[in-house]
Design a protein around this motif. Structure first.
Motif, PDB file in Angstrom:
ATOM      1  N   LEU A 292       0.827  -1.206   0.000  1.00  0.00           N
ATOM      2  CA  LEU A 292       0.000   0.000   0.000  1.00  0.00           C
ATOM      3  C   LEU A 292       0.863   1.258   0.000  1.00  0.00           C
ATOM      4  O   LEU A 292       0.568   2.229  -0.697  1.00  0.00           O
ATOM      5  N   ALA A 293       1.934   1.246   0.792  1.00  0.00           N
ATOM      6  CA  ALA A 293       2.851   2.389   0.810  1.00  0.00           C
ATOM      7  C   ALA A 293       3.496   2.585  -0.555  1.00  0.00           C
ATOM      8  O   ALA A 293       3.650   3.717  -1.034  1.00  0.00           O
ATOM      9  N   GLU A 294       3.877   1.473  -1.186  1.00  0.00           N
ATOM     10  CA  GLU A 294       4.497   1.561  -2.511  1.00  0.00           C
ATOM     11  C   GLU A 294       3.515   2.123  -3.532  1.00  0.00           C
ATOM     12  O   GLU A 294       3.871   2.962  -4.369  1.00  0.00           O
ATOM     13  N   ALA A 295       2.260   1.675  -3.460  1.00  0.00           N
ATOM     14  CA  ALA A 295       1.249   2.168  -4.401  1.00  0.00           C
ATOM     15  C   ALA A 295       0.970   3.653  -4.178  1.00  0.00           C
ATOM     16  O   ALA A 295       0.810   4.423  -5.135  1.00  0.00           O
ATOM     17  N   LEU A 296       0.916   4.085  -2.917  1.00  0.00           N
ATOM     18  CA  LEU A 296       0.723   5.505  -2.611  1.00  0.00           C
ATOM     19  C   LEU A 296       1.874   6.340  -3.139  1.00  0.00           C
ATOM     20  O   LEU A 296       1.668   7.398  -3.747  1.00  0.00           O
TER      21      LEU A 296
END
Length: 372
Positions: A292-296
């Motif tokens: 999720l952090a990578e996608a954000l």
């Protein structure tokens, strides 16, 4: 006072205590009212515009449905517990723990669950995860009422869709249109909401990884869930067995395949984050770890590049509620496009009521303030 008995002094002390208690109560009420009003005025206009334009998405974290002060274990913590309690030999467990520690700085932390599944077995991992999730259930009457109030407050707002890392049976009442990990489900969340579907129960809701890819992992539901038909005209029901018929992941390699940056799931997440405005509730950290952090981060980079090319100022792609000061708030905004929203009132707004209060205040502003 020479002839007065001890009852007189006891009565005088009691009256004084009552006056002090009343004064403290009035002071506390005024503080709560002032704190709520300051919070109401601090709601970002960009977030309100997203609600009015049908571009606000709710992103629920693992702590949203757990009692105050309780949070599910992280992927690495759960994987370590599963490995330690498995029936493998000590040598095999030690080797797996060393491998997990060696890969902590590389790849996604979710890979540790793939390793645990590979070594201890998928069924054992599922059993341990379900047991841990059950331990965090809101069992007391007060905790159940708190969860229902939170869900009701969220359901009253015109979110385009809901994304959640976990699920409990109470969610089914408020978010009944569950969609699956397919083109129809992804497109339903990315589309503008239909004007005739005003109820939150009719808006699409999607479970995120790992629950999306593996049975009842951190997700306790009723016997059936509802998903919209292909044309969105009417909902249809599928059983839990049918809903979770997809093959689960059994190894680190399969986790890597599912969470591949160019895979359909991560592409979908980036599309949501760069085209909608996210409101994050129930997260132990302002920015979640892992995929999720990578996608954000990737979505934010694309948004900034697009704004730079058009000569406009980029707005945050999401807001995350917190009850504590965030010293690295500027760094978080710079790297992920997430703006922390401090919900506090000098101790008079508790962590358990912060999200419910914030959602209620958003509703009040949308009701009374005309669209600009």
């Amino acid at each position: 006072t020479k002839g007065l008995g001890p009852d007189y002094f006891l009565l005088k002390l009691l009256v004084s205590a009552l006056f002090l208690a009343a004064a403290w109560f009035l002071r506390d009420c005024c503080q709560r009212r002032d704190a709520a009003e300051r919070l109401r005025k601090s709601i970002p206009e960009a977030l309100l515009r997203a609600f009015r334009s049908g571009d606000a998405v709710l992103l629920l974290g693992p702590s949203f449905s757990t009692p105050l002060g309780m949070c599910p274990m992280s992927c690495r913590e759960l994987a370590a517990v599963v490995l330690m309690k498995s029936k493998n030999s000590l040598a095999k467990i030690t080797a797996a723990l060393k491998k997990m520690e060696a890969t902590n700085d590389e790849g996604y932390p979710e890979e540790s669950l793939g390793l645990a599944s590979e070594v201890a077995g998928w069924n054992f991992l599922q059993t341990m995860a379900a047991s841990h999730w059950a331990e965090l259930a809101p069992n007391s009457k007060a905790d159940k009422q708190t969860l229902r109030r939170r869900l009701a407050a969220a359901a009253c707002l015109p979110f385009t869709a809901t994304l959640s890392t976990t699920w409990r049976k109470e969610y089914d009442q408020f978010f009944r249109c569950r969609v699956g990990r397919n083109f129809g489900g992804y497109s339903a969340l990315l589309s503008k909401p239909r004007v005739d579907l005003t109820s939150a129960a009719a808006r699409p809701a999607l479970l995120l990884w790992p629950a999306l890819y593996g049975g009842s992992f951190f997700a306790s539901t009723s016997s059936s869930s509802t998903i919209p038909a292909e044309d969105g005209a009417s909902p249809m029901t599928r059983t839990k067995r049918e809903a979770h018929a997809e093959a689960p992941w059994h190894s680190c390699e399969e986790v890597d395949r599912i969470l591949d940056e160019e895979g359909p799931y991560c592409i979908f997440l980036r599309d949501v984050f760069k085209s909608k405005v996210i409101l994050m509730l129930g997260w132990p950290e302002v920015v979640p770890e892992g995929h999720l952090a990578e996608a954000l981060s990737t979505a934010w980079a694309e948004v900034r590049a697009r704004c730079q090319a058009s000569g406009t100022i980029p707005q945050p792609i999401g807001y995350s509620l917190t009850t504590e000061m965030i010293p690295n708030a500027v760094e978080i905004l710079e790297n992920y496009g997430i703006a922390p929203l401090l919900v506090t009132g000098r101790g008079v707004i508790s962590a358990s009521s912060a999200d419910e209060l914030f959602l209620t205040l958003i509703k009040s502003r949308l009701d009374v303030e005309p669209e600009v």
